[in-house]
Design a protein around this motif. Structure first.
Motif, PDB file in Angstrom:
ATOM      1  N   ALA A 187     -18.564  63.530  40.272  1.00 31.07           N
ATOM      2  CA  ALA A 187     -19.064  64.170  41.481  1.00 31.07           C
ATOM      3  C   ALA A 187     -19.350  63.158  42.576  1.00 31.07           C
ATOM      4  CB  ALA A 187     -20.322  64.972  41.163  1.00 31.07           C
ATOM      5  N   LYS A 188     -19.533  61.896  42.197  1.00 30.83           N
ATOM      6  CA  LYS A 188     -19.757  60.826  43.166  1.00 30.83           C
ATOM      7  C   LYS A 188     -19.108  59.553  42.652  1.00 30.83           C
ATOM      8  CE  LYS A 188     -24.257  59.581  41.162  1.00 30.83           C
ATOM      9  NZ  LYS A 188     -25.700  59.378  41.454  1.00 30.83           N
ATOM     10  N   MET A 189     -18.992  58.568  43.549  1.00 29.67           N
ATOM     11  CA  MET A 189     -18.389  57.298  43.173  1.00 29.67           C
ATOM     12  C   MET A 189     -19.368  56.525  42.296  1.00 29.67           C
ATOM     13  SD  MET A 189     -15.393  55.855  43.764  1.00 29.67           S
ATOM     14  CE  MET A 189     -14.779  56.195  45.411  1.00 29.67           C
ATOM     15  N   GLU A 190     -19.022  56.395  41.002  1.00 34.09           N
ATOM     16  CA  GLU A 190     -19.868  55.687  40.056  1.00 34.09           C
ATOM     17  C   GLU A 190     -18.987  54.912  39.090  1.00 34.09           C
ATOM     18  OE1 GLU A 190     -22.113  58.822  38.322  1.00 34.09           O
ATOM     19  OE2 GLU A 190     -20.407  59.684  37.239  1.00 34.09           O
ATOM     20  N   ASP A 191     -19.608  54.231  38.129  1.00 45.64           N
ATOM     21  CA  ASP A 191     -18.847  53.424  37.182  1.00 45.64           C
ATOM     22  C   ASP A 191     -17.865  54.287  36.389  1.00 45.64           C
ATOM     23  OD1 ASP A 191     -20.424  51.439  38.126  1.00 45.64           O
ATOM     24  OD2 ASP A 191     -21.559  51.108  36.276  1.00 45.64           O
ATOM     25  N   ASN A 192     -16.696  53.683  36.078  1.00 47.40           N
ATOM     26  CA  ASN A 192     -15.656  54.355  35.283  1.00 47.40           C
ATOM     27  C   ASN A 192     -15.215  55.667  35.925  1.00 47.40           C
ATOM     28  OD1 ASN A 192     -15.748  52.317  33.204  1.00 47.40           O
ATOM     29  ND2 ASN A 192     -17.675  53.263  32.502  1.00 47.40           N
ATOM     30  N   THR A 193     -14.819  55.574  37.179  1.00 42.27           N
ATOM     31  CA  THR A 193     -14.404  56.751  37.939  1.00 42.27           C
ATOM     32  C   THR A 193     -13.007  56.539  38.518  1.00 42.27           C
ATOM     33  OG1 THR A 193     -16.668  57.344  38.560  1.00 42.27           O
ATOM     34  CG2 THR A 193     -14.900  58.188  39.958  1.00 42.27           C
ATOM     35  N   LEU A 194     -12.164  57.544  38.367  1.00 41.87           N
ATOM     36  CA  LEU A 194     -10.861  57.552  39.026  1.00 41.87           C
ATOM     37  C   LEU A 194     -11.044  58.106  40.435  1.00 41.87           C
ATOM     38  CD1 LEU A 194      -7.719  57.205  38.578  1.00 41.87           C
ATOM     39  CD2 LEU A 194      -7.700  59.684  38.105  1.00 41.87           C
ATOM     40  N   PHE A 195     -10.439  57.439  41.432  1.00 42.12           N
ATOM     41  CA  PHE A 195     -10.610  57.886  42.812  1.00 42.12           C
ATOM     42  C   PHE A 195      -9.306  57.780  43.585  1.00 42.12           C
ATOM     43  CE2 PHE A 195     -11.490  53.344  42.839  1.00 42.12           C
ATOM     44  CZ  PHE A 195     -10.890  52.874  44.000  1.00 42.12           C
ATOM     45  N   LEU A 196      -9.271  58.465  44.722  1.00 44.60           N
ATOM     46  CA  LEU A 196      -8.124  58.456  45.625  1.00 44.60           C
ATOM     47  C   LEU A 196      -8.537  57.826  46.945  1.00 44.60           C
ATOM     48  CD1 LEU A 196      -5.217  59.433  46.447  1.00 44.60           C
ATOM     49  CD2 LEU A 196      -6.335  61.543  47.240  1.00 44.60           C
TER      50      LEU A 196
END
Length: 270
Positions: A187-196
């Motif tokens: 739901a937010k940018m945090e550790d171990n996160t896939l993002f675009l």
């Protein structure tokens, strides 16, 4: 929200303009691969060190295109605004179809460039899961020249090296990048996160010695990233670099695979 819509509109306009220019018959299509490392290292609460290395390859990852080392000193005005000033060294090889079509002794050499640069980075307010940032950059580019001035390559393209400038030619350039990032697996940018991450950056030539074109290039990119933690992430994506050569006629449309690694060090905690 009004400023956000304005920035999104500018980015969309740049992208549409780039695609329109890319239809020009004088363009050359190429495939490149760019590898990069970036780091912003905290020295004090306000000051930091920027480090960057890029290895750009032509014809996929086969042939050398350009290498760059960039260093800078960061100053955090507040949590949203940071200014940076620094130096960069760029080594450019004769690469791709454009060099092949204009054979000359220039194509037998690499060209060095020393660059002084100043930057303003702004983190805009998040909207839901989306984060936005802008980057404004000015560059003073000292490019290596030759002592035999006024060598012509073709009838349509003449490289004039001004004797008054000497061995290094000074040119000025301005850049603006707008970027959007969104986490995909959290739901937010945090550790171990896939993002675009999606971005568009336009380059324009400015100052007294602008050649045949004010427009220099545009870079439209999209990448998938994996955030390991607050200090490091890796991104793999696609970048379209549409570049106009100094003759104002020849254009490159570079389809580029990008692999970038970011690692920041907080020296205040060491």
């Amino acid at each position: 929200m009004k400023n956000l819509k304005k920035n999104l509109g500018i980015g969309l306009l740049l992208a549409v303009t780039t695609l329109s220019w890319a239809q020009n018959d004088s363009k050359i299509n190429q495939t490149n691969g760019w590898l990069s490392y970036n780091g912003n290292h905290k020295l004090t609460e306000k000051w930091g060190l920027h480090t960057e290395y890029q290895n750009r390859r032509n014809d996929g990852f086969k042939n050398p295109m350009q290498t760059m080392v960039r260093l800078g000193l960061d100053y955090h005005i507040n949590k949203e605004i940071m200014v940076t000033a620094g130096w960069a060294h760029i080594e450019t090889s004769a690469y791709g179809d454009f060099a092949k079509q204009t054979p000359s002794k220039y194509n037998d050499h690499n060209f060095s460039e020393h660059r002084i640069w100043e930057q303003l980075a702004i983190n805009h307010h998040d909207i839901g899961r989306f984060s936005f940032d802008s980057r404004f950059r000015l560059e003073q580019r000292y490019s290596q020249s030759f002592k035999n001035f006024g060598t012509g390559l073709t009838n349509n393209y003449l490289r004039y090296d001004d004797p008054e400038e000497g061995y290094w030619k000074l040119r000025h350039r301005a850049r603006y990048r707008f970027r959007v990032q969104v986490p995909l697996t959290s739901a937010k940018m945090e550790d171990n996160t896939l993002f675009l991450a999606v971005a568009d950056e336009i380059f324009v030539n400015v100052g007294e010695r602008v050649g045949a074109n004010v427009f220099d290039q545009n870079r439209l990119s999209a990448a998938l990233g994996w955030r390991f933690n607050k200090q490091s992430n890796i991104q793999v994506g696609y970048l379209n670099q549409f570049s106009e050569k100094g003759d104002g006629i020849s254009r490159e449309n570079n389809h580029t695979i990008t692999v970038g690694y970011t690692h920041n060090i907080d020296f205040t905690k060491i």
